[in-house]
Design a protein around this motif. Structure first.
Motif, PDB file in Angstrom:
ATOM      1  N   GLY A  83      49.350  40.406  36.549  1.00 62.83           N
ATOM      2  CA  GLY A  83      49.072  38.990  36.376  1.00 62.83           C
ATOM      3  C   GLY A  83      48.735  38.629  34.943  1.00 62.83           C
ATOM      4  O   GLY A  83      48.502  39.501  34.091  1.00 62.83           O
ATOM      5  N   GLU A  84      48.688  37.336  34.664  1.00 63.99           N
ATOM      6  CA  GLU A  84      48.329  36.856  33.336  1.00 63.99           C
ATOM      7  C   GLU A  84      46.917  37.317  32.976  1.00 63.99           C
ATOM      8  O   GLU A  84      45.982  37.175  33.759  1.00 63.99           O
ATOM      9  CB  GLU A  84      48.412  35.331  33.304  1.00 63.99           C
ATOM     10  CG  GLU A  84      48.098  34.736  31.937  1.00 63.99           C
ATOM     11  CD  GLU A  84      48.171  33.213  31.950  1.00 63.99           C
ATOM     12  OE1 GLU A  84      47.773  32.600  30.939  1.00 63.99           O
ATOM     13  OE2 GLU A  84      48.609  32.652  32.971  1.00 63.99           O
ATOM     14  N   GLY A  85      46.771  37.895  31.784  1.00 66.12           N
ATOM     15  CA  GLY A  85      45.462  38.372  31.339  1.00 66.12           C
ATOM     16  C   GLY A  85      45.009  39.639  32.030  1.00 66.12           C
ATOM     17  O   GLY A  85      43.838  40.011  31.947  1.00 66.12           O
ATOM     18  N   TYR A 114      49.186  39.519  42.105  1.00 64.60           N
ATOM     19  CA  TYR A 114      48.790  40.099  40.827  1.00 64.60           C
ATOM     20  C   TYR A 114      49.229  41.558  40.712  1.00 64.60           C
ATOM     21  O   TYR A 114      48.928  42.223  39.723  1.00 64.60           O
ATOM     22  CB  TYR A 114      47.270  40.045  40.665  1.00 64.60           C
ATOM     23  CG  TYR A 114      46.709  38.648  40.537  1.00 64.60           C
ATOM     24  CD1 TYR A 114      47.086  37.817  39.481  1.00 64.60           C
ATOM     25  CD2 TYR A 114      45.794  38.159  41.462  1.00 64.60           C
ATOM     26  CE1 TYR A 114      46.566  36.538  39.352  1.00 64.60           C
ATOM     27  CE2 TYR A 114      45.265  36.886  41.346  1.00 64.60           C
ATOM     28  CZ  TYR A 114      45.658  36.075  40.294  1.00 64.60           C
ATOM     29  OH  TYR A 114      45.146  34.808  40.168  1.00 64.60           O
ATOM     30  N   ASP A 143      41.007  34.507  36.452  1.00 57.28           N
ATOM     31  CA  ASP A 143      40.781  35.448  35.370  1.00 57.28           C
ATOM     32  C   ASP A 143      40.086  36.709  35.873  1.00 57.28           C
ATOM     33  O   ASP A 143      39.369  36.700  36.878  1.00 57.28           O
ATOM     34  CB  ASP A 143      39.908  34.807  34.280  1.00 57.28           C
ATOM     35  CG  ASP A 143      40.612  33.644  33.616  1.00 57.28           C
ATOM     36  OD1 ASP A 143      41.853  33.659  33.581  1.00 57.28           O
ATOM     37  OD2 ASP A 143      39.924  32.716  33.163  1.00 57.28           O
TER      38      ASP A 143
END
Length: 716
Positions: free
Chosen positions: A397-399, A319, A367
């Motif tokens: 990372g995503e989000g 991340y 998340d």
């Protein structure tokens, strides 16, 4: 009682010792060593003589996954490391290899350099997935821990304990700040002692900042790919030791001297009323991805320290963009972080932390989780919760972009502030709606969860990106010296080169660039929230267009104290002094915007268009509007002083005009003001008008691309 036999032909006797505390601790007659590893089958403590001779001692005791021993006669100055035995199977995340000397994660000091050698890597050959471990000894090429005992005379050291609302942060690099400072002795330049030198402390004091935010000082090493190119990691976001001050920043000749020198620096800054905030990198380590070196955590317990990909233990969940992510979901890893934070507060007397890529620490599963164990532990910790906590609220990372989403008591680097201010002054057609939020503490981001305006750390530039001088000089990055074909660094910088790319002798362009620099700084220091200045921006520092100088440990990154823009420095000093003397410019509560009967109908906060009327709904959504007046009524401050007394200050009307051409604006009359005095204008090199400019309500002419701060005058 007969003495116990030594573990080898030479060396001290080994006693059982204690599993707590972790690390190496001298008690006056011997040293207790304790290392946590859940999966190790055996652990060797390795002691090194001054000539590098190694003595290995098998740790016979293991209590609750902590391997430990006490060695009588071993004391301060002893170099040491560990070799950990266990299975080697990368597909299962197992990377034990006793041929690799490992740094104690709890080492208080570090000695020696990392040198590039094939023995640094745990696998054999060129394949990181090879099932056969590399059996070459890495000890000659890696740093070692040092047993220390530092009885520093703190005396009456007292942290300044500056309130958030009164804080002005100065982000700096320990080495780059003084490497070229002519008044700092050569032997001290680029060191902790250099920062503590009166010449540099005087600069901080006259500038008016209340806190320094130091780029990483936890001991770090350079990545192999940089060493192969003859470069090093200059910024330091590649941590190897979370308790040890970076050894290369010390002028002390003895191993462990960096601890004393760091403390002396903190004490000197505290004496000048300046807090010390550390930029800390708890999201990843220097060991990189599956192909990276085995230096500490990877060889101690790879599966426990790092987040591995589900179904493929040979790869890391990344991340951070740096190859790995520490797994703070695990109690032992979370304890490491908290022990480190408490150590730097209690033993080193630092005043706060800025957490690099903090979103990576808040990921419970995938998340980002506002209720993660990391937040819970920090929030309840009686030591860490009481210091300044700043999040860089994003990771790769995503989000991961979480600006505005960290819980109290966190403050955040406000990336939206940076983007908005840059957009406005670069000429983007963005209107003034978002700018109004950023000028007044970003209530849209921080008000809903009970935080205050100082939850927003406002900045226009930081170590990562263009300097302020380069922001108005270069449209495109110039990172070729980094050896990555100019692919690295941000390409979308929300900037404008003032019409000419790069250096120029054109006096009109130079004057425009200087005014644009002042516009950015005036916006920053007149905004509600916590301003952060980047070291050197107040002097006109350039990196020659490099916006990712992380590997430039040279004059590209070091501040040039011989080429100082004295007018700009005076401008910033004036701005900071004005802010620190004006409570209305650093309010602790969000504005309400309600009409105030006791003032005859003014508001604590009001917005004016060029015509002198308060902004309408259509004005707020007009993307072509480039001029805005911000009225702050000093009679309506809602917070009180420490004795409960109501605070009353002067009132100000600030005009920000981002249009290229001059514009006529109307200054509102009573009850808003009976007259106005121009207190500061970015039209002038030092911000000071050539003569006091007192004007009556009515029409005045604003220069193109300028900021005016006008003091409101009222009849007795």
């Amino acid at each position: 009682m007969d003495a116990l036999p030594a573990d080898g032909p030479t060396g001290p006797v080994t006693w059982p010792g204690s599993p707590s505390p972790l690390g190496a601790h001298w008690d006056g007659t011997g040293t207790n060593f304790a290392l946590w590893s859940a999966g190790a089958q055996a652990v060797d403590l390795c002691l090194f003589d001054a000539d590098g001779t190694e003595h290995r001692h098998r740790l016979r005791e293991s209590t609750h996954q902590v391997w430990h021993a006490r060695l009588p006669g071993v004391g301060p100055g002893q170099r040491y490391g560990y070799r950990v035995h266990g299975p080697y199977d990368p597909s299962q995340g197992l990377r034990y290899n006793p041929a690799k000397l490992l740094l104690d994660p709890y080492a208080r000091a570090v000695d020696g350099q990392l040198t590039l050698d094939g023995s640094l890597f745990g696998y054999r050959g060129d394949s990181p997935d090879a099932r056969t471990p590399d059996d070459r000894d890495s000890a000659p090429h890696v740093p070692r821990g040092v047993v220390i005992h530092d009885d520093f005379p703190w005396g009456g050291d007292r942290p300044p304990a500056t309130s958030w609302a009164d804080t002005v942060i100065y982000e700096l690099h320990v080495k780059g700040a003084t490497m070229r400072h002519p008044d700092v002795p050569p032997a001290l330049r680029g060191t902790y002692a250099g920062l503590a030198h009166p010449a540099f402390v005087e600069h901080l004091s006259t500038l008016g900042v209340s806190a320094v935010e130091l780029l990483p000082v936890h001991h770090f090493v350079s990545e192999p790919h940089l060493l192969k190119r003859g470069l090093t990691n200059y910024w330091g976001y590649n941590t190897l030791g979370y308790f040890a001050p970076h050894a290369a920043y010390s002028s002390a000749g003895s191993a462990g001297g960096q601890v004393t020198e760091f403390k002396a620096m903190v004490k000197a800054l505290h004496a000048a009323g300046i807090e010390v905030i550390l930029d800390v990198v708890y999201n990843h380590t220097a060991e990189g991805d599956h192909s990276g070196p085995t230096l500490s955590f990877k060889g101690i317990d790879n599966r426990a320290y790092y987040r591995l990909r589900g179904g493929d233990g040979s790869r890391y969940t990344d991340y951070t963009g740096c190859g790995n992510t520490l797994d703070v979901r695990r109690p032992a890893v979370l304890a490491l972080l908290m022990d480190s934070l408490r150590y730097w507060v209690t033993e080193m007397h630092v005043d706060g932390f800025r957490f690099d890529l903090a979103s990576a620490l808040a990921r419970s599963m995938h998340d980002v989780d506002r209720l993660s164990a990391f937040f819970d532990v920090v929030h309840q910790d009686p030591v860490v919760s009481q210091v300044k906590l700043i999040a860089e609220p994003w990771d790769v990372g995503e989000g991961g972009y979480q600006v505005g989403n960290f819980p109290p008591p966190w403050t955040e680097w406000n990336g939206k502030y940076r983007d908005t201010v840059r957009d406005v002054w670069s000429g983007a057609q963005v209107g003034v709606r978002d700018l109004a939020y950023r000028l007044t503490g970003s209530s849209d981001l921080y008000r809903s969860d009970g935080r205050r305006p100082f939850a927003s750390v406002n900045f226009v530039t930081a170590h990562d990106g263009f300097t302020l001088a380069d922001l108005v000089t270069y449209q495109k990055k110039r990172n070729e010296a980094n050896g990555e074909d100019n692919r690295d660094g941000e390409s979308h910088n929300r900037n404008w080169n003032s019409g000419v790319e790069g250096p120029t002798d054109d006096p009109a362009v130079l004057a425009l660039r200087a005014r644009q620099v002042r516009n950015h700084l005036a916006t920053l220091l007149l905004s509600t929230g916590v301003p952060m200045l980047t070291a050197g921006d107040e002097l006109g520092r350039t990196q020659l267009g490099n916006n990712n100088a992380y590997c430039q440990d040279n004059e590209v990154s070091w501040i040039d104290w011989k080429d100082v823009d004295e007018d700009l420095l005076a401008f910033v000093q004036r701005l900071v002094a004005l802010r620190r003397s004006s409570p209305v410019l650093r309010q602790e509560a969000f504005f309400e915007g309600h009409e105030l009967r006791q003032t005859g109908g003014t508001r604590d906060l009001a917005w004016f268009n060029p015509g002198g009327a308060q902004l309408t709904t259509s004005d707020w959504f007009d993307t072509n509007l480039r001029t805005i007046g911000m009225y702050l009524d000093g009679r309506a401050i809602r917070h009180r002083d420490e004795f409960g007394r109501r605070i009353v200050d002067e009132s100000y009307l600030a005009w920000l005009h981002a249009g290229a051409e001059k514009v006529t604006v109307t200054l509102p009359g009573p009850p808003w003001g009976d007259g106005y005095e121009l207190a500061l204008s970015t039209e002038y090199p030092t911000g000071v008008p050539p003569r006091p400019a007192v004007v009556a309500p009515g029409k005045v002419e604003l220069p193109g691309r300028s900021v005016w701060l006008m003091r409101v005058l009222r009849r007795p």
